[in-house]
Design a protein around this motif. Structure first.
Motif, PDB file in Angstrom:
ATOM      1  N   GLU A  40      25.700 -49.612  32.231  1.00  0.00           N
ATOM      2  CA  GLU A  40      24.774 -50.463  32.988  1.00  0.00           C
ATOM      3  C   GLU A  40      24.361 -49.753  34.274  1.00  0.00           C
ATOM      4  O   GLU A  40      25.185 -49.175  34.982  1.00  0.00           O
ATOM      5  CB  GLU A  40      25.440 -51.793  33.321  1.00  0.00           C
ATOM      6  N   GLY A  41      23.077 -49.769  34.544  1.00  0.00           N
ATOM      7  CA  GLY A  41      22.565 -49.105  35.732  1.00  0.00           C
ATOM      8  C   GLY A  41      22.259 -47.637  35.517  1.00  0.00           C
ATOM      9  O   GLY A  41      21.814 -46.952  36.444  1.00  0.00           O
ATOM     10  N   LYS A  42      22.513 -47.132  34.299  1.00  0.00           N
ATOM     11  CA  LYS A  42      22.258 -45.717  34.031  1.00  0.00           C
ATOM     12  C   LYS A  42      21.222 -45.532  32.923  1.00  0.00           C
ATOM     13  O   LYS A  42      21.264 -44.575  32.151  1.00  0.00           O
ATOM     14  CB  LYS A  42      23.557 -45.007  33.658  1.00  0.00           C
ATOM     15  N   GLN A  43      20.281 -46.470  32.845  1.00  0.00           N
ATOM     16  CA  GLN A  43      19.197 -46.352  31.879  1.00  0.00           C
ATOM     17  C   GLN A  43      18.284 -45.172  32.263  1.00  0.00           C
ATOM     18  O   GLN A  43      18.154 -44.807  33.430  1.00  0.00           O
ATOM     19  CB  GLN A  43      18.377 -47.638  31.844  1.00  0.00           C
ATOM     20  N   ILE A  44      17.667 -44.592  31.253  1.00  0.00           N
ATOM     21  CA  ILE A  44      16.773 -43.448  31.473  1.00  0.00           C
ATOM     22  C   ILE A  44      15.452 -43.963  32.050  1.00  0.00           C
ATOM     23  O   ILE A  44      14.861 -44.910  31.534  1.00  0.00           O
ATOM     24  CB  ILE A  44      16.515 -42.724  30.141  1.00  0.00           C
ATOM     25  N   GLU A  45      14.988 -43.318  33.103  1.00  0.00           N
ATOM     26  CA  GLU A  45      13.757 -43.754  33.763  1.00  0.00           C
ATOM     27  C   GLU A  45      12.603 -42.779  33.566  1.00  0.00           C
ATOM     28  O   GLU A  45      11.442 -43.151  33.722  1.00  0.00           O
ATOM     29  CB  GLU A  45      14.013 -43.973  35.254  1.00  0.00           C
ATOM     30  N   HIS A  46      12.916 -41.524  33.240  1.00  0.00           N
ATOM     31  CA  HIS A  46      11.853 -40.548  32.996  1.00  0.00           C
ATOM     32  C   HIS A  46      12.425 -39.371  32.224  1.00  0.00           C
ATOM     33  O   HIS A  46      13.539 -38.936  32.497  1.00  0.00           O
ATOM     34  CB  HIS A  46      11.248 -40.053  34.318  1.00  0.00           C
ATOM     35  N   VAL A  47      11.669 -38.877  31.248  1.00  0.00           N
ATOM     36  CA  VAL A  47      12.112 -37.708  30.492  1.00  0.00           C
ATOM     37  C   VAL A  47      10.981 -36.693  30.406  1.00  0.00           C
ATOM     38  O   VAL A  47       9.798 -37.022  30.578  1.00  0.00           O
ATOM     39  CB  VAL A  47      12.569 -38.075  29.054  1.00  0.00           C
ATOM     40  N   GLU A  48      11.355 -35.461  30.150  1.00  0.00           N
ATOM     41  CA  GLU A  48      10.394 -34.395  29.868  1.00  0.00           C
ATOM     42  C   GLU A  48      10.830 -33.706  28.587  1.00  0.00           C
ATOM     43  O   GLU A  48      12.023 -33.524  28.336  1.00  0.00           O
ATOM     44  CB  GLU A  48      10.335 -33.403  31.024  1.00  0.00           C
ATOM     45  N   TYR A  49       9.862 -33.318  27.759  1.00  0.00           N
ATOM     46  CA  TYR A  49      10.185 -32.685  26.488  1.00  0.00           C
ATOM     47  C   TYR A  49      10.600 -31.233  26.692  1.00  0.00           C
ATOM     48  O   TYR A  49      10.075 -30.526  27.558  1.00  0.00           O
ATOM     49  CB  TYR A  49       8.992 -32.733  25.539  1.00  0.00           C
ATOM     50  N   LEU A  50      11.546 -30.800  25.871  1.00  0.00           N
ATOM     51  CA  LEU A  50      11.974 -29.412  25.809  1.00  0.00           C
ATOM     52  C   LEU A  50      11.625 -28.878  24.424  1.00  0.00           C
ATOM     53  O   LEU A  50      11.417 -29.652  23.480  1.00  0.00           O
ATOM     54  CB  LEU A  50      13.483 -29.293  26.044  1.00  0.00           C
ATOM     55  N   THR A  51      11.580 -27.559  24.275  1.00  0.00           N
ATOM     56  CA  THR A  51      11.284 -26.994  22.970  1.00  0.00           C
ATOM     57  C   THR A  51      12.319 -27.452  21.946  1.00  0.00           C
ATOM     58  O   THR A  51      13.513 -27.535  22.248  1.00  0.00           O
ATOM     59  CB  THR A  51      11.252 -25.456  23.031  1.00  0.00           C
TER      60      THR A  51
END
Length: 308
Positions: A40-51
């Motif tokens: 709880e409280g550690k949800q993903i807020e932003h991601v970037e794609y990697l190869t």
């Protein structure tokens, strides 16, 4: 395509799965938040794609490709795989790729404290675990054998057996239910979509991506080849299993039942799968499909395909 009856393509195919979750950061982030065991409280807020290609530092080591790979900005790494047919090598491949994701984080002079956790989410359209009929979610961590509450952080493996999923078993987790319904209820024959999927912004966007009208003829041909390969491999596995049982039973009379059956089953399955892959590759070459795409859809090495 004549073979596709409904309005949508199946989201579990290689082409569609990567379009939905490999090209839309908001959708893969929603999937990960819904299906991973995040505190709880550690949800993903932003991601970037990697190869998605996991190239080893040593050129003599094994290269591999995953379906989707991304990183939380400044933090955790995530690998998402869709596996259509369960086989004994899959678990080992999952371990290898997750380990590579750990190793590739650090340069030669960087401190180990910079390492970030790696989560491997594996969606399986098959039954691969000897668990109860309702146990579709399998969460693995590095734990102390005597004290399972003591965990070494850094690697987490989640396997989801889609055929075992029943919405009523996890009704309190809305987004998990919606994404798993999206993956299990939408296929090539779907005309009418459940209202809950249409009303949710994320699954509604994913459905739009699956519309057959959004794909060109080349993509639809690749989609059909993919399903041919899946069904042929599944048939080869079943045939190999039956053949292996028969051969193993005969050999087991002389060498020990258990050992003979296991060896015969493994050899029969391996031979059947390899032959099916080669037959599919020959059909694709005859239709003019490039060698790299044939390698992607059959799993054969590109050198083998070039010499067929």
């Amino acid at each position: 395509m004549e073979g596709i009856k409904g309005k949508y393509l199946n989201p579990k195919a290689d082409l569609t799965f990567k379009k939905v979750f490999g090209e839309h950061e908001d959708l893969v982030m929603s999937l990960l938040n819904a299906l991973l065991p995040l505190d709880e409280g550690k949800q993903i807020e932003h991601v970037e794609y990697l190869t998605s290609e996991m190239v080893p530092e040593n050129p003599g080591k094994k290269n591999s490709v995953v379906d989707v790979r991304c990183r939380e900005t400044g933090g955790r790494h995530f690998i998402v795989e869709m596996q259509m047919n369960w086989n004994n090598e899959f678990e080992q491949r999952v371990i290898l790729n997750a380990s590579k994701a750990v190793v590739k984080q650090l340069g030669t002079s960087e401190d180990y404290s910079l390492l970030q956790p790696v989560y491997a989410l594996n969606l399986i359209n098959d039954v691969g675990f000897d668990a109860g009929p309702d146990e579709f979610y399998h969460d693995y961590a590095i734990v102390n054998v005597a004290h399972s509450d003591r965990i070494i952080e850094g690697l987490r493996f989640v396997f989801v057996e889609l055929p075992k999923f029943k919405p009523q078993t996890i009704a309190e987790k809305k987004m998990m239910v919606l994404w798993l319904r999206f993956l299990t209820e939408i296929d090539r024959d779907t005309e009418n979509v459940p209202q809950e999927l249409l009303e949710n912004p994320e699954t509604s966007k994913a459905l739009k991506i699956l519309e057959k009208s959004a794909y060109n003829e080349k993509e639809l041909n690749a989609y059909e080849y993919y399903w041919d390969a899946v069904y042929n491999e599944r048939g080869a596995i079943r045939h190999g299993y039956k053949q292996g049982r028969a051969e193993g039973r005969a050999e087991g009379m002389a060498q020990g039942r258990a050992e003979g059956m296991a060896q015969g089953r493994a050899e029969g399955m391996a031979q059947g799968i390899e032959q099916t892959k080669r037959e599919n590759a020959l059909r694709m070459k005859a239709d003019g499909m490039p060698d790299d795409l044939i390698a992607k859809y059959t799993g054969l090495a590109i050198d083998i395909i070039r010499h067929l």
